[in-house]
Design an enzyme around this catalytic site. Structure first.
Site, PDB file in Angstrom:
ATOM      1  N   THR A 140      40.995 -40.055   7.799  1.00 34.71           N
ATOM      2  CA  THR A 140      40.836 -38.871   8.633  1.00 34.71           C
ATOM      3  C   THR A 140      41.327 -39.179  10.036  1.00 34.71           C
ATOM      4  O   THR A 140      41.051 -40.264  10.560  1.00 34.71           O
ATOM      5  CB  THR A 140      39.387 -38.324   8.729  1.00 34.71           C
ATOM      6  OG1 THR A 140      39.334 -37.339   9.772  1.00 34.71           O
ATOM      7  CG2 THR A 140      38.327 -39.367   9.015  1.00 34.71           C
ATOM      8  N   ASP A 142      40.186 -37.771  12.463  1.00 30.53           N
ATOM      9  CA  ASP A 142      39.016 -37.612  13.338  1.00 30.53           C
ATOM     10  C   ASP A 142      38.326 -38.951  13.618  1.00 30.53           C
ATOM     11  O   ASP A 142      37.567 -39.068  14.576  1.00 30.53           O
ATOM     12  CB  ASP A 142      38.009 -36.644  12.710  1.00 30.53           C
ATOM     13  CG  ASP A 142      38.560 -35.230  12.577  1.00 30.53           C
ATOM     14  OD1 ASP A 142      39.675 -34.992  13.068  1.00 30.53           O
ATOM     15  OD2 ASP A 142      37.875 -34.375  11.988  1.00 30.53           O
ATOM     16  N   MET A 186      42.845 -32.409  18.389  1.00 30.54           N
ATOM     17  CA  MET A 186      41.920 -32.234  17.253  1.00 30.54           C
ATOM     18  C   MET A 186      40.835 -33.314  17.234  1.00 30.54           C
ATOM     19  O   MET A 186      40.890 -34.284  17.982  1.00 30.54           O
ATOM     20  CB  MET A 186      42.685 -32.295  15.944  1.00 30.54           C
ATOM     21  CG  MET A 186      43.348 -30.999  15.537  1.00 30.54           C
ATOM     22  SD  MET A 186      44.201 -31.233  13.946  1.00 30.54           S
ATOM     23  CE  MET A 186      44.520 -29.528  13.501  1.00 30.54           C
ATOM     24  N   GLY A 187      39.916 -33.155  16.319  1.00 33.14           N
ATOM     25  CA  GLY A 187      38.868 -34.170  16.151  1.00 33.14           C
ATOM     26  C   GLY A 187      37.510 -33.565  15.841  1.00 33.14           C
ATOM     27  O   GLY A 187      36.512 -34.295  15.735  1.00 33.14           O
ATOM     28  N   ARG A 188      37.475 -32.261  15.713  1.00 38.12           N
ATOM     29  CA  ARG A 188      36.263 -31.547  15.344  1.00 38.12           C
ATOM     30  C   ARG A 188      35.077 -31.907  16.255  1.00 38.12           C
ATOM     31  O   ARG A 188      35.107 -31.539  17.419  1.00 38.12           O
ATOM     32  CB  ARG A 188      35.935 -31.817  13.882  1.00 38.12           C
ATOM     33  CG  ARG A 188      35.223 -30.648  13.241  1.00 38.12           C
ATOM     34  CD  ARG A 188      35.033 -30.873  11.787  1.00 38.12           C
ATOM     35  NE  ARG A 188      35.986 -30.167  10.973  1.00 38.12           N
ATOM     36  CZ  ARG A 188      36.354 -30.563   9.759  1.00 38.12           C
ATOM     37  NH1 ARG A 188      35.867 -31.690   9.268  1.00 38.12           N
ATOM     38  NH2 ARG A 188      37.179 -29.850   9.054  1.00 38.12           N
ATOM     39  N   GLU A 243      39.287 -30.187  20.873  1.00 38.81           N
ATOM     40  CA  GLU A 243      39.072 -28.861  20.272  1.00 38.81           C
ATOM     41  C   GLU A 243      37.586 -28.600  20.032  1.00 38.81           C
ATOM     42  O   GLU A 243      37.164 -27.471  19.866  1.00 38.81           O
ATOM     43  CB  GLU A 243      39.808 -28.765  18.931  1.00 38.81           C
ATOM     44  CG  GLU A 243      39.280 -29.754  17.883  1.00 38.81           C
ATOM     45  CD  GLU A 243      39.843 -29.581  16.478  1.00 38.81           C
ATOM     46  OE1 GLU A 243      40.711 -28.728  16.272  1.00 38.81           O
ATOM     47  OE2 GLU A 243      39.395 -30.318  15.581  1.00 38.81           O
ATOM     48  N   ARG A 293      48.728 -34.634  13.281  1.00 37.71           N
ATOM     49  CA  ARG A 293      48.313 -35.285  12.037  1.00 37.71           C
ATOM     50  C   ARG A 293      49.462 -35.411  11.023  1.00 37.71           C
ATOM     51  O   ARG A 293      49.267 -35.990   9.957  1.00 37.71           O
ATOM     52  CB  ARG A 293      47.106 -34.580  11.414  1.00 37.71           C
ATOM     53  CG  ARG A 293      47.342 -33.142  11.020  1.00 37.71           C
ATOM     54  CD  ARG A 293      46.066 -32.498  10.489  1.00 37.71           C
ATOM     55  NE  ARG A 293      46.362 -31.235   9.859  1.00 37.71           N
ATOM     56  CZ  ARG A 293      45.459 -30.391   9.432  1.00 37.71           C
ATOM     57  NH1 ARG A 293      44.178 -30.684   9.552  1.00 37.71           N
ATOM     58  NH2 ARG A 293      45.792 -29.267   8.851  1.00 37.71           N
TER      59      ARG A 293
HETATM   60  O1  F6P Z   1      40.512 -33.176   8.700  1.00 35.24           O
HETATM   61  C1  F6P Z   1      40.127 -33.101  10.016  1.00 35.24           C
HETATM   62  C2  F6P Z   1      40.859 -32.006  10.757  1.00 35.24           C
HETATM   63  O2  F6P Z   1      42.225 -32.338  10.900  1.00 35.24           O
HETATM   64  C3  F6P Z   1      40.198 -31.713  12.091  1.00 35.24           C
HETATM   65  O3  F6P Z   1      40.660 -32.544  13.105  1.00 35.24           O
HETATM   66  C4  F6P Z   1      40.489 -30.259  12.289  1.00 35.24           C
HETATM   67  O4  F6P Z   1      39.492 -29.638  13.070  1.00 35.24           O
HETATM   68  C5  F6P Z   1      40.443 -29.733  10.882  1.00 35.24           C
HETATM   69  O5  F6P Z   1      40.808 -30.794  10.033  1.00 35.24           O
HETATM   70  C6  F6P Z   1      41.390 -28.583  10.630  1.00 35.24           C
HETATM   71  O6  F6P Z   1      41.167 -28.063   9.376  1.00 35.24           O
HETATM   72  P1  F6P Z   1      42.325 -27.465   8.423  1.00 35.24           P
HETATM   73  O7  F6P Z   1      43.082 -28.611   7.869  1.00 35.24           O
HETATM   74  O8  F6P Z   1      41.582 -26.801   7.334  1.00 35.24           O
HETATM   75  O9  F6P Z   1      43.144 -26.567   9.261  1.00 35.24           O
END
Ligand code: F6P
Length: 404
Positions: A140, A142, A186-188, A243, A293
């Site tokens: 990940t 994240d 990103m990184g939730r 984010e 990513r």
């Molecule tokens: O897998 C983690 C992630 O890349 C997070 O950093 C991001 O918030 C989320 O996935 C985004 O989700 P999706 O791939 O469903 O757009």
């Protein structure tokens, strides 16, 4: 026996390298016959939608291409496996596929949600005396998996973030007028990737001048104070913002995935509007979005090599008779960088999150301390020797008809 492998969760630059690790290691083992790839993660096991990888990945060149191909060649999913006490049907369907294909080990490459699947499935098999090993391979961007020092995918994403931030810095300082540039990362819920932008400080850059991570409660009042203060010192202020920081209702879409995670996006734009209306200077927001990513042209060799190694280790772990385990990295030293791969219980990793340590964040809560850079720097080292076509990196892909 045969084995199966699947990829799950959000894409990274390293997930296919882990698939290569699984594949190459399995090829070495005489008792492993077929190596199946499940399409769209666990959904492929439920729906008996598998491909024979030995007739798909044919040459060493294919493996090299896979190592440099971002995302998940087998597709992905965000599928939440129900508890078997609530819905055993789906477990029975998976068992049917695995039995029919004579699969003795299933390797699942994914993040903390996918490790929930590893945990539940291995527990279900153990409870019912079914001898199918289930092993998790971490990934990940994240970097928020517990126990492991870091996760494959993070190093390459961090390298992209730092490199892009560096380039944005050069671009932002050309004019004589004051400006603010906000970069959304990103990184939730965890600030690891945002914090990695601070590796520029190790190169003598003052940017990023401000770094906001979800581990510190966000205050708009303090943010504006910080920006004004940095503007008094620098012509062009560069800000890294996660984010995942808390924002007022309505800034994000509010849409959630199967695990209840909100789709996060929009904080940079929101802060851009705030700076424009409150400070009134030239301001721009940049959302690194999915590029952070999937930009394998900037992949970290350390990350990709480790991703492959951890995939191979997963196969060995299953062959040693383990199940319900996740392969993890334990860092021995920052300099020279040394790690070992071990196995941890999936139950200790599933659904948990590892946050950026408070000690990495400065006392004002708006930047990263210098000593913390020792954590990030080894993970972004080395470049991939990319195979190109028409001047751009080549990818390994499955035919569209194989994927749903
Ligand atoms: O897998 C983690 C992630 O890349 C997070 O950093 C991001 O918030 C989320 O996935 C985004 O989700 P999706 O791939 O469903 O757009």
């Amino acid at each position: 026996m045969n084995i199966a492998v699947a990829q799950s969760g959000g894409p990274t630059c390293a997930i296919n390298a882990s698939l290569v690790g699984v594949f190459k290691e399995a090829l070495k083992v005489a008792e492993i016959d077929a190596i199946f790839g499940s399409i769209n993660g666990i959904e492929g096991i439920i729906e008996n939608h598998l491909v024979d990888l030995k007739s798909t990945i044919l040459t060493n060149n294919d493996m090299e291409l896979l190592r440099q191909t971002p995302s998940t060649v087998l597709g992905s999913c965000r599928y939440k496996l129900p508890d078997w006490s609530e819905d055993e049907e789906v477990y029975k369907r998976m068992l049917e596929t695995l039995k029919q294909r004579n699969i003795g080990a299933f390797l699942y490459i994914g993040g903390n949600d996918s490790m929930d699947t590893v945990n539940k499935l291995s527990a279900y098999f153990a409870k019912n005396d079914i001898d199918i090993k289930v092993i998790g391979i971490p990934k990940t961007i994240d970097n928020d998996l517990c126990i492991t020092d870091h996760t494959p995918g993070f190093g390459s994403a961090a390298k992209y973030v730092a490199t892009t931030m560096h380039e944005i810095t050069r671009d932002s300082i050309v004019y004589s007028i004051p400006s603010v540039t906000i970069v959304e990362i990103m990184g939730r819920h965890a600030g690891w990737l945002t914090a990695s932008s601070a590796v520029l400080h190790a190169m003598g850059e003052s940017a990023p001048h401000l770094v906001y991570v979800p581990e510190v409660p966000f205050s708009l009042e303090n943010f504006l104070k910080d920006v004004r203060q940095e503007m008094s010192k620098h012509k062009a202020v560069i800000i890294a913002v996660s984010e995942g920081i808390e924002v007022p209702e309505g800034v994000q879409s509010g849409v959630v995935d199967n695990f209840g995670h909100k789709y996060l996006s929009g904080i940079g734009k929101y802060l851009e509007d705030v700076v424009r209306s409150e400070i009134g200077c030239k301001v721009r927001s940049i959302e690194l979005n999915v590029m952070q990513r999937c930009s394998s042209h900037l992949g970290s060799k350390t990350d990709i090599d480790e991703a492959e190694a951890v995939g191979a280790a997963g196969v060995r772990c299953a062959l040693e008779g383990e199940t319900g385990k996740v392969m993890v990295f334990r860092r021995i030293e920052d300099i020279p960088y040394t790690v070992v791969i071990e196995a941890a219980d999936a139950g200790d990793i599933a659904n948990n999150e590892k946050f950026l340590p408070k000690k990495y964040i400065n006392s004002a809560g708006n930047n990263i301390r210098k000593f913390a850079l020792n954590y990030f720097l080894p993970l972004i080292q080395g470049d991939l020797n990319l195979i190109t076509e028409n001047g751009i990196p080549k990818h390994f892909t499955l035919h569209e008809s194989v994927l749903k």
